[in-house]
Design an enzyme around this catalytic site. Structure first.
Site, PDB file in Angstrom:
ATOM      1  N   THR A  12       0.890  -1.311   0.061  1.00  0.00           N
ATOM      2  CA  THR A  12       0.106  -0.009  -0.031  1.00  0.00           C
ATOM      3  C   THR A  12       0.843   1.111  -0.146  1.00  0.00           C
ATOM      4  O   THR A  12       0.386   2.342  -0.599  1.00  0.00           O
ATOM      5  CB  THR A  12      -0.936  -0.048   1.201  1.00  0.00           C
ATOM      6  OG1 THR A  12      -1.864  -0.991   0.985  1.00  0.00           O
ATOM      7  CG2 THR A  12      -1.521   1.416   1.236  1.00  0.00           C
ATOM      8  N   SER A  58       1.376  -7.357  -0.697  1.00  0.00           N
ATOM      9  CA  SER A  58       1.892  -8.362  -0.017  1.00  0.00           C
ATOM     10  C   SER A  58       1.008  -9.424   0.421  1.00  0.00           C
ATOM     11  O   SER A  58       1.594 -10.415   0.990  1.00  0.00           O
ATOM     12  CB  SER A  58       2.632  -7.463   1.272  1.00  0.00           C
ATOM     13  OG  SER A  58       1.734  -7.515   2.267  1.00  0.00           O
ATOM     14  N   THR A  91       1.648  -4.252   4.372  1.00  0.00           N
ATOM     15  CA  THR A  91       1.459  -4.560   5.803  1.00  0.00           C
ATOM     16  C   THR A  91       0.935  -5.874   6.063  1.00  0.00           C
ATOM     17  O   THR A  91       1.279  -6.452   6.969  1.00  0.00           O
ATOM     18  CB  THR A  91       0.725  -3.529   6.480  1.00  0.00           C
ATOM     19  OG1 THR A  91      -0.866  -3.859   5.725  1.00  0.00           O
ATOM     20  CG2 THR A  91       1.085  -2.174   6.434  1.00  0.00           C
ATOM     21  N   ASP A  92       0.204  -6.735   4.992  1.00  0.00           N
ATOM     22  CA  ASP A  92      -0.345  -7.941   5.203  1.00  0.00           C
ATOM     23  C   ASP A  92       0.833  -9.090   5.626  1.00  0.00           C
ATOM     24  O   ASP A  92       0.168  -9.762   6.427  1.00  0.00           O
ATOM     25  CB  ASP A  92      -0.965  -8.286   3.963  1.00  0.00           C
ATOM     26  CG  ASP A  92      -2.341  -7.496   3.785  1.00  0.00           C
ATOM     27  OD1 ASP A  92      -2.585  -6.636   4.648  1.00  0.00           O
ATOM     28  OD2 ASP A  92      -3.078  -7.710   2.589  1.00  0.00           O
TER      29      ASP A  92
HETATM   30  N1  ASP Z   1      -2.628  -5.481   0.772  1.00  0.00           N
HETATM   31  C1  ASP Z   1      -1.572  -4.316   1.229  1.00  0.00           C
HETATM   32  C2  ASP Z   1      -0.295  -5.205   1.164  1.00  0.00           C
HETATM   33  O1  ASP Z   1       0.011  -5.764   2.043  1.00  0.00           O
HETATM   34  C3  ASP Z   1      -1.978  -3.918   2.435  1.00  0.00           C
HETATM   35  C4  ASP Z   1      -0.925  -2.824   3.051  1.00  0.00           C
HETATM   36  O2  ASP Z   1       0.394  -2.896   2.402  1.00  0.00           O
HETATM   37  O3  ASP Z   1      -1.185  -1.973   4.020  1.00  0.00           O
HETATM   38  O4  ASP Z   1       0.676  -5.231   0.253  1.00  0.00           O
END
Ligand code: ASP
Length: 187
Positions: A12, A58, A91-92
């Site tokens: 993200t 991610s 973050t995932d």
């Molecule tokens: N789906 C995103 C990822 O993990 C969520 C994020 O980065 O906050 O790439």
């Protein structure tokens, strides 16, 4: 020349959307790591080298991306010019990557992961400040001769072995399962 290597993997933090007011409507992994760095005025003029290792959401993390990341890190550990590494990540699965690298890494140099809960096009994007802080921590740790894997998010430094995503949408989404952060950043 001694520098910090910044490895981009997507997430993200590299996401874009069309409406800054609708921060949740976006696609992850759209901007390159060079664009992320260029968006942070405080990083201008610092000795930084950027490398795009992957460009994924991610949630789709795979063994091949982890292998590419591990290989880039191995090269960085052997390159005397690299004093520290920053990884921009989604973050995932940040906690899985942090845990893996913690176990693979020999602790010689600082490896700092960072991420964002809002895309780069959000009116109140958190990525630029997190990236700025991650580079600051990486440089300061290198200056102090500290190594190891940490995550820098929302002004806090978490152990790579303990950091975890604890909220699905809160800006302050990470903790260490009850353990305190290793450090809290101020100005
Ligand atoms: N789906 C995103 C990822 O993990 C969520 C994020 O980065 O906050 O790439």
């Amino acid at each position: 020349m001694a520098h910090v290597l910044i490895l981009g993997t997507g997430g993200t933090i590299a996401g874009t959307g069309h409406d800054p007011a609708r921060a949740w409507a976006y696609q992850a992994a759209q901007l390159g790591v060079g664009q992320l760095v260029a968006a942070v005025p405080e990083l201008a003029g610092l000795p930084l080298v950027m490398q795009q290792v992957a460009q994924i959401d991610s949630k789709d993390m795979s063994w091949s991306v982890w292998q590419a990341l591990a290989q880039a890190l191995q090269a960085a550990m052997q390159d005397a010019a690299v004093e520290a590494v920053v990884i921009t990540h989604g973050t995932d699965t940040l906690e899985e990557t942090a845990c893996l690298l913690h176990h693979l890494h020999d602790g010689r140099k600082p490896i700092v992961l960072t991420a964002a809960m809002r895309p780069a096009t959000a009116a109140d994007a958190d990525g630029p400040v997190n990236l700025r802080d991650a580079v600051r921590v990486a440089r300061e740790a290198a200056r102090l001769g500290l190594g190891g894997v940490v995550a820098v998010l929302q002004g806090r430094v978490w152990s790579g072995a303990a950091v975890r995503k604890a909220h699905s949408h809160a800006l302050d989404a990470f903790d260490a399962g009850g353990a305190l952060p290793l450090a809290v950043l101020d100005d």
